[in-house]
Motif scaffolding. Structure first.
Motif, short mmCIF file in Angstrom:
data_model
loop_
_atom_site.label_atom_id
_atom_site.label_comp_id
_atom_site.label_asym_id
_atom_site.label_seq_id
_atom_site.Cartn_x
_atom_site.Cartn_y
_atom_site.Cartn_z
N GLN A 89 102.23 71.08 -44.81
CA GLN A 89 101.52 70.90 -43.59
C GLN A 89 99.77 70.84 -44.05
N ASP A 90 99.15 69.86 -43.47
CA ASP A 90 97.71 69.73 -43.78
C ASP A 90 96.94 69.45 -42.39
N SER A 91 95.98 70.43 -42.19
CA SER A 91 95.36 70.31 -40.75
C SER A 91 94.52 68.97 -40.94
N LYS A 92 94.37 68.23 -42.03
CA LYS A 92 93.64 67.15 -42.09
C LYS A 92 94.63 65.92 -42.05
N ASP A 93 95.70 66.17 -41.87
CA ASP A 93 96.81 64.90 -41.46
C ASP A 93 97.89 65.36 -40.38
N THR B 144 99.88 64.18 -38.98
CA THR B 144 101.33 63.55 -39.20
C THR B 144 102.32 64.45 -39.82
N THR B 145 101.65 65.51 -40.61
CA THR B 145 102.54 66.40 -41.69
C THR B 145 103.23 67.62 -40.56
N VAL B 146 104.41 67.45 -41.30
CA VAL B 146 105.54 68.40 -40.36
C VAL B 146 105.20 69.94 -40.72
N PRO B 147 105.33 70.90 -39.62
CA PRO B 147 105.37 72.24 -40.10
C PRO B 147 106.53 73.07 -40.87
N ASP B 148 107.29 72.32 -41.00
CA ASP B 148 108.59 72.95 -41.82
C ASP B 148 108.18 73.57 -43.21
N GLY B 149 108.34 74.68 -43.45
CA GLY B 149 108.45 75.24 -44.67
C GLY B 149 108.46 74.49 -45.67
N VAL B 150 108.11 74.99 -47.10
CA VAL B 150 108.28 74.27 -48.22
C VAL B 150 109.14 75.06 -48.91
N VAL C 159 111.64 55.62 -65.30
CA VAL C 159 111.26 57.02 -64.85
C VAL C 159 111.75 57.33 -63.61
N VAL C 160 111.59 58.85 -63.18
CA VAL C 160 112.01 59.10 -61.93
C VAL C 160 110.93 59.14 -60.90
N GLY C 161 111.16 58.73 -59.78
CA GLY C 161 110.11 58.55 -58.86
C GLY C 161 110.60 59.13 -57.39
N LEU C 162 110.05 59.73 -56.49
CA LEU C 162 110.52 60.26 -55.31
C LEU C 162 109.45 59.78 -54.30
N ARG C 163 110.17 59.06 -53.14
CA ARG C 163 109.43 59.09 -51.82
C ARG C 163 109.93 60.09 -51.21
N PRO C 164 108.98 60.79 -50.80
CA PRO C 164 109.29 61.94 -49.74
C PRO C 164 109.33 61.61 -48.24
N SER C 165 110.14 62.30 -47.44
CA SER C 165 109.95 62.11 -46.29
C SER C 165 108.65 61.88 -45.55
N TYR C 166 108.30 60.76 -44.85
CA TYR C 166 107.07 60.66 -44.16
C TYR C 166 106.99 62.10 -43.22
N GLY C 167 105.74 62.63 -43.65
CA GLY C 167 105.30 63.87 -42.93
C GLY C 167 105.51 64.99 -43.71
N ARG C 168 106.23 64.95 -45.00
CA ARG C 168 106.36 66.16 -45.68
C ARG C 168 105.01 66.42 -46.67
N ASN C 169 104.32 65.41 -46.85
CA ASN C 169 103.00 65.72 -47.75
C ASN C 169 102.07 64.94 -47.13
N SER C 170 100.69 65.53 -47.21
CA SER C 170 99.57 65.27 -46.51
C SER C 170 99.47 63.66 -47.07
N ARG C 171 98.86 62.90 -46.07
CA ARG C 171 98.38 61.32 -46.48
C ARG C 171 96.86 61.56 -46.27
N PHE C 172 96.02 62.60 -46.33
CA PHE C 172 94.69 62.84 -46.15
C PHE C 172 94.13 62.31 -47.69
N GLY C 173 93.24 61.34 -47.35
CA GLY C 173 92.67 60.80 -48.81
C GLY C 173 93.62 59.81 -49.74
N ILE C 174 94.56 59.37 -48.88
CA ILE C 174 95.47 58.01 -49.35
C ILE C 174 94.66 56.88 -48.79
N MET C 175 94.18 55.98 -49.51
CA MET C 175 93.72 54.72 -48.86
C MET C 175 94.79 54.26 -48.10
N PRO C 176 94.46 54.19 -46.73
CA PRO C 176 95.78 53.67 -45.96
C PRO C 176 96.22 52.51 -45.86
#
Lengths: 102, 490
Positions: free
Chosen positions: B232-236, B238-244, B187-204
């Motif tokens: 960007q997510d105010s709860k993470d 490390t998320t970047v402000p760049d537009g989506v 199947v297809v699987g994407l690892r996005p750039s670190y900071g692109r998506n919020s990590r809030f709620g990911i078991m670290p």
């Protein structure tokens, strides 16, 4: 680099993980092999190379430090997750052994 | 063909054309799960009634004309990602009874669109593994061959998508946990750039490396899901402000296909003398080599410019990764102690409460990672291990930065080998760690990377190829992958 069973015992104590003697032996063997492999990093000259602790380049991300109310239903759900409750307070063993008997 | 086999794109169209309802779609997925879960074991938790209720609500939205891209689309979530009011174990018994009162930001975004949560996918406990054999809920079997592993750590997510038990899955990739199982399951699987998506709620696991991304059947579906979850997510912090960007719309814009695109082929991924194979553990499987070469030829035919490049520090990536990850892991997992939530050992002694709860609740690999991390961070070893690894991490990043001055994208195998036998590497942690040689470098450097199916071996096992782009280049990375996927489909 090799790790002895004694060292494994010490680390496990620091990390608060009870291990069986078989586990201690197995971890000593497998972790020694992993540490041996890590030695390849010694080939690399890292003099004056800065560390990378993060990759975004972001600095000083602030937010207001404000107190927010926890909704009662969330509070209830949190309490319900607790392994042992008494009068809606978390129950844990005594931190100082035997002190509770004084 | 069952409607559970559709892509997101096809299903969304079918829902709007009233060919079927979200309830039909959800029933079809649930039936497939019921039929296959005993064998494949891709799900730890299945939500039948709740999913059907969510599907009915989605049908109402579709009827009312308020539907969004993912409304009514059934999906599943790796169990190491927190889902509100849905049991989230991380595939470890210490959280066997844990039902969180909050939700990961990426999952909230998807559920607000009205997607239907089918359940939680099996994985290596807390993401520790490359075969999904480190789950305390049993291994996941590869849908293409039940004697083989599904890959890891997001093996359940990849198997569920490959076996049409859901239309897409959300998982977590710290050092290959989305891409490697995607490759092994086809199947297809994407690892996005670190900071692109919020990590809030990911078991670290390793906070400086963890990312969240989708697994789907097509690149276009990846674009649809990424658009929904990125930002960007105010709860993470490390998320970047760049537009989506509108990733899906951008795919259609590229008219010239791959003509003129500079594709870098990093020599270190192919040469047995590069150091990657020096330990004797990892050699590129001949059929993976063959399929990669064929892809390079196809890229040339499509007008791409093939450039041989070098990333000289590649061979140190696994060593760097397996110092940084256990170090950050051992700190992150300290929170799981049986005190406030999860499964607590029965004892009146506080030390024993910690030590026994953790002994009973963690599988062997989690214990090993915590021990390695505790050791690497301890006084006297910190400089030799953690600091040294972070310095070499800088050199690996610089390799990528330099190479992306010369090329637009890198092409490598995702995994050095196709799916291996269950139990084959189970007793050799180092061999399992080395399964990450092709996927760890991009993770260490924070680059986005996607694995797409490139063909199958003579035994019909899928093989994936990896495209790596510069930081935050998801837009172009997806468009290259989309064009390459079209070539494979010919």
């Amino acid at each position: 680099m090799s790790l002895s069973v004694e060292e494994v015992k010490k680390i496990a104590e620091l990390a608060r993980i009870e291990l069986t003697p078989e586990e201690e032996k197995r971890h000593a063997e497998t972790i020694s092999a992993v540490l041996e492999y890590m030695k390849i990093l010694n080939e690399v000259d890292t003099k004056d190379v800065p560390i990378t602790a993060q990759v975004t380049g972001l600095e000083n991300v602030f937010r207001e430090d404000v107190v927010r109310e926890c909704p009662p239903e969330t509070r209830r759900k949190l309490l319900d997750q607790m392994p042992s409750l008494e009068m809606d307070e978390l129950e844990v063993p005594g931190v100082f052994n035997g002190l509770e008997e004084i | 063909m069952g409607i559970n086999e559709l892509t997101i794109e096809q299903a969304a169209l079918g829902l709007r054309e009233k060919k079927f309802t979200a309830v039909d779609l959800t029933r079809a997925c649930l039936a497939r799960i019921a039929e296959r879960n005993r064998e494949i074991n891709a799900f730890i938790t299945v939500r039948e009634e709740e999913a059907l209720a969510e599907a009915a609500a989605a049908d109402a939205r579709l009827a009312a004309g308020t539907a969004e891209a993912l409304t009514g689309i059934p999906f599943s979530v790796k169990d190491a990602i927190i889902t509100k009011d849905v049991r989230s174990t991380g595939a470890a018994k210490i959280l066997d009874n844990y039902t969180p009162p909050f939700e990961a930001t990426v999952i909230s975004k998807i559920r607000q669109q009205g997607a239907v949560l089918l359940g939680k996918n099996n994985c290596d406990a807390f993401g520790h593994g490359a075969s999904n054999e480190n789950s305390m809920y049993g291994p996941v079997r590869n849908p293409h061959d039940l004697k083989k592993v599904a890959g890891g750590s997001s093996g359940g997510s990849a198997a569920a998508v490959a076996d049409s038990q859901c239309l897409f899955a959300i998982a977590e990739d710290t050092g290959g946990s989305i891409r490697q199982p995607a490759s092994l399951c086809g199947v297809v699987g994407l690892r996005p750039s670190y900071g692109r998506n919020s990590r809030f709620g990911i078991m670290p696991m390793a906070s400086s490396l963890d990312t969240v991304g989708p697994l789907t059947k097509t690149v276009k579906d990846i674009a649809i899901v990424l658009k929904a979850i990125a930002g960007q997510d105010s709860k993470d912090a490390t998320t970047v402000p760049d537009g989506v960007p509108d990733y899906e719309a951008e795919l259609q814009k590229k008219n010239g296909g791959l003509r003129g695109v500079r594709v870098g082929i990093p020599q270190e991924y192919f040469s047995a003398t590069s150091g990657l194979a020096a330990d004797g553990g990892v050699l590129l499987h001949p059929e993976v080599q063959r399929l990669t070469k064929e892809s390079v030829e196809k890229l040339k035919e499509a007008g791409a410019e093939i450039v041989n490049v070098s990333l000289p520090h590649t061979k140190y990536s696994v060593a760097v990764y397996y110092i940084i990850v256990p170090s950050e892991d051992s700190s992150n997992l300290a929170r799981l102690d049986g005190v406030r939530y999860g499964v607590r050992a029965t004892t009146n002694d506080l030390y024993k409460l910690y030590a026994e709860s953790r002994a009973n609740g963690f599988p062997e690999e989690v214990k090993r990672r915590i021990l390695i991390g505790t050791y690497a961070l301890s006084a006297g070893y910190y400089d030799a291990y953690y600091k040294k690894a972070q310095q070499v991490r800088t050199l690996i990043r610089r390799d990528f930065d330099a190479v992306f001055q010369k090329v637009d994208v890198l092409l490598t195998p995702t995994s050095p080998f196709p799916a291996f036998g269950i139990g084959e590497k189970a007793n050799d942690p180092l061999a399992m760690y080395l399964a990450d040689v092709m996927v760890a470098p991009a993770a260490v450097a924070g680059m986005p990377a996607i694995s797409i199916p490139a063909g199958t071996t003579s035994d019909n096992l899928p093989v994936g190829l990896q495209l790596i782009g510069p930081r935050l280049s998801e837009n172009t990375l997806l468009s290259f992958a989309y064009e390459l996927e079209k070539i494979y489909a010919l």
